[in-house]
Design a protein around this motif. Structure first.
Motif, PDB file in Angstrom:
ATOM      1  N   PRO A   1       0.817  -1.218   0.000  1.00 38.76           N
ATOM      2  CA  PRO A   1       0.000   0.000   0.000  1.00 38.76           C
ATOM      3  C   PRO A   1       0.854   1.273   0.000  1.00 38.76           C
ATOM      4  CG  PRO A   1      -0.746  -1.534   1.692  1.00 38.76           C
ATOM      5  CD  PRO A   1       0.554  -2.073   1.155  1.00 38.76           C
ATOM      6  N   VAL A   2       0.264   2.365  -0.400  1.00 45.72           N
ATOM      7  CA  VAL A   2       0.941   3.662  -0.431  1.00 45.72           C
ATOM      8  C   VAL A   2       1.417   4.022   0.969  1.00 45.72           C
ATOM      9  CG1 VAL A   2       0.561   6.134  -0.763  1.00 45.72           C
ATOM     10  CG2 VAL A   2      -0.297   4.523  -2.437  1.00 45.72           C
ATOM     11  N   GLU A   3       2.638   4.537   1.039  1.00 46.85           N
ATOM     12  CA  GLU A   3       3.202   5.020   2.300  1.00 46.85           C
ATOM     13  C   GLU A   3       3.332   6.534   2.193  1.00 46.85           C
ATOM     14  OE1 GLU A   3       6.907   2.897   2.441  1.00 46.85           O
ATOM     15  OE2 GLU A   3       5.963   1.078   3.187  1.00 46.85           O
ATOM     16  N   ILE A   4       2.931   7.249   3.242  1.00 48.41           N
ATOM     17  CA  ILE A   4       2.999   8.711   3.233  1.00 48.41           C
ATOM     18  C   ILE A   4       3.760   9.172   4.466  1.00 48.41           C
ATOM     19  CG2 ILE A   4       1.647  10.843   3.301  1.00 48.41           C
ATOM     20  CD1 ILE A   4      -0.561   9.311   1.804  1.00 48.41           C
ATOM     21  N   GLY A   5       4.735  10.044   4.252  1.00 47.90           N
ATOM     22  CA  GLY A   5       5.511  10.609   5.346  1.00 47.90           C
ATOM     23  C   GLY A   5       6.782   9.826   5.623  1.00 47.90           C
ATOM     24  N   ILE A   6       7.799  10.539   6.070  1.00 47.75           N
ATOM     25  CA  ILE A   6       9.106   9.929   6.318  1.00 47.75           C
ATOM     26  C   ILE A   6       9.050   8.789   7.341  1.00 47.75           C
ATOM     27  CG2 ILE A   6      11.426  10.372   7.256  1.00 47.75           C
ATOM     28  CD1 ILE A   6      11.357  13.051   5.727  1.00 47.75           C
ATOM     29  N   PRO A   7       8.356   8.918   8.484  1.00 46.82           N
ATOM     30  CA  PRO A   7       8.366   7.805   9.447  1.00 46.82           C
ATOM     31  C   PRO A   7       7.866   6.483   8.859  1.00 46.82           C
ATOM     32  CG  PRO A   7       7.538   9.788  10.499  1.00 46.82           C
ATOM     33  CD  PRO A   7       7.647  10.089   9.025  1.00 46.82           C
ATOM     34  N   THR A   8       6.828   6.548   8.050  1.00 41.38           N
ATOM     35  CA  THR A   8       6.280   5.334   7.441  1.00 41.38           C
ATOM     36  C   THR A   8       7.235   4.774   6.391  1.00 41.38           C
ATOM     37  OG1 THR A   8       4.076   6.209   7.795  1.00 41.38           O
ATOM     38  CG2 THR A   8       4.271   4.383   6.260  1.00 41.38           C
ATOM     39  N   VAL A   9       7.771   5.642   5.553  1.00 43.28           N
ATOM     40  CA  VAL A   9       8.713   5.204   4.516  1.00 43.28           C
ATOM     41  C   VAL A   9       9.973   4.632   5.161  1.00 43.28           C
ATOM     42  CG1 VAL A   9      10.174   6.036   2.621  1.00 43.28           C
ATOM     43  CG2 VAL A   9       7.806   6.810   2.795  1.00 43.28           C
ATOM     44  N   LYS A  10      10.439   5.270   6.218  1.00 47.04           N
ATOM     45  CA  LYS A  10      11.651   4.814   6.915  1.00 47.04           C
ATOM     46  C   LYS A  10      11.479   3.393   7.429  1.00 47.04           C
ATOM     47  CE  LYS A  10      14.852   6.178  10.559  1.00 47.04           C
ATOM     48  NZ  LYS A  10      15.190   7.217  11.545  1.00 47.04           N
ATOM     49  N   GLU A  11      10.343   3.110   8.027  1.00 41.14           N
ATOM     50  CA  GLU A  11      10.086   1.773   8.560  1.00 41.14           C
ATOM     51  C   GLU A  11      10.196   0.710   7.466  1.00 41.14           C
ATOM     52  OE1 GLU A  11       6.266  -0.524  10.395  1.00 41.14           O
ATOM     53  OE2 GLU A  11       6.631   1.518  11.085  1.00 41.14           O
ATOM     54  N   GLY A  12       9.644   1.008   6.289  1.00 41.24           N
ATOM     55  CA  GLY A  12       9.722   0.066   5.182  1.00 41.24           C
ATOM     56  C   GLY A  12      11.148  -0.174   4.721  1.00 41.24           C
TER      57      GLY A  12
END
Length: 132
Positions: free
Chosen positions: A44-55
């Protein structure tokens, strides 16, 4: 077309590539705009640095390296676009076998108030015509 702007956008992409290939999560996140929208074809789409960072933290477990072939760059004042083919290769944490996938990516950079190019949109897919 402004060749200086095109080179600035290429430089920003090179920063991303270097950070990714060094598996340097902090350097990688420094390239992203706080409003990043990451649309990977496998999740699914990730929005924002914290979410992208986790991935990315999860994906760095395979020590990936990315190979990139530019297909198009367009830049205007404040906005730049790069499209190309990629191949990511890494090593499985389960059995140490090589893992890889290829696809096409489109990234959009936006110049912030400090004059820095930041990645605002990142989308990839896995079409059959990728040759890298």
């Amino acid at each position: 077309m402004n060749n200086n702007l095109i080179q600035e956008v290429r430089n920003a992409l090179d920063e991303w590539l270097d950070a990714f290939n060094n598996n340097d999560i902090e350097a990688l996140m420094a390239v992203y705009d706080p409003e990043i929208m990451y649309a990977n074809s496998a999740k699914p789409v990730e929005i924002g640095i914290p979410t992208v960072k986790e991935g990315f933290i999860n994906s760095f477990s395979i020590k990936p390296k990315v190979f990139f072939k530019e297909e198009q760059v367009i830049a205007v004042e404040g906005l730049g676009y790069v499209a190309g083919q990629f191949r990511i290769a890494g090593t499985s944490t389960e059995d140490s076998s090589e893992m890889s996938e290829s696809g096409r990516v489109v990234v959009i950079f936006r110049k912030n108030d400090l004059g820095e190019w930041k990645l605002i949109f990142d989308m990839d897919n896995r079409p059959p015509d990728v040759t890298i």
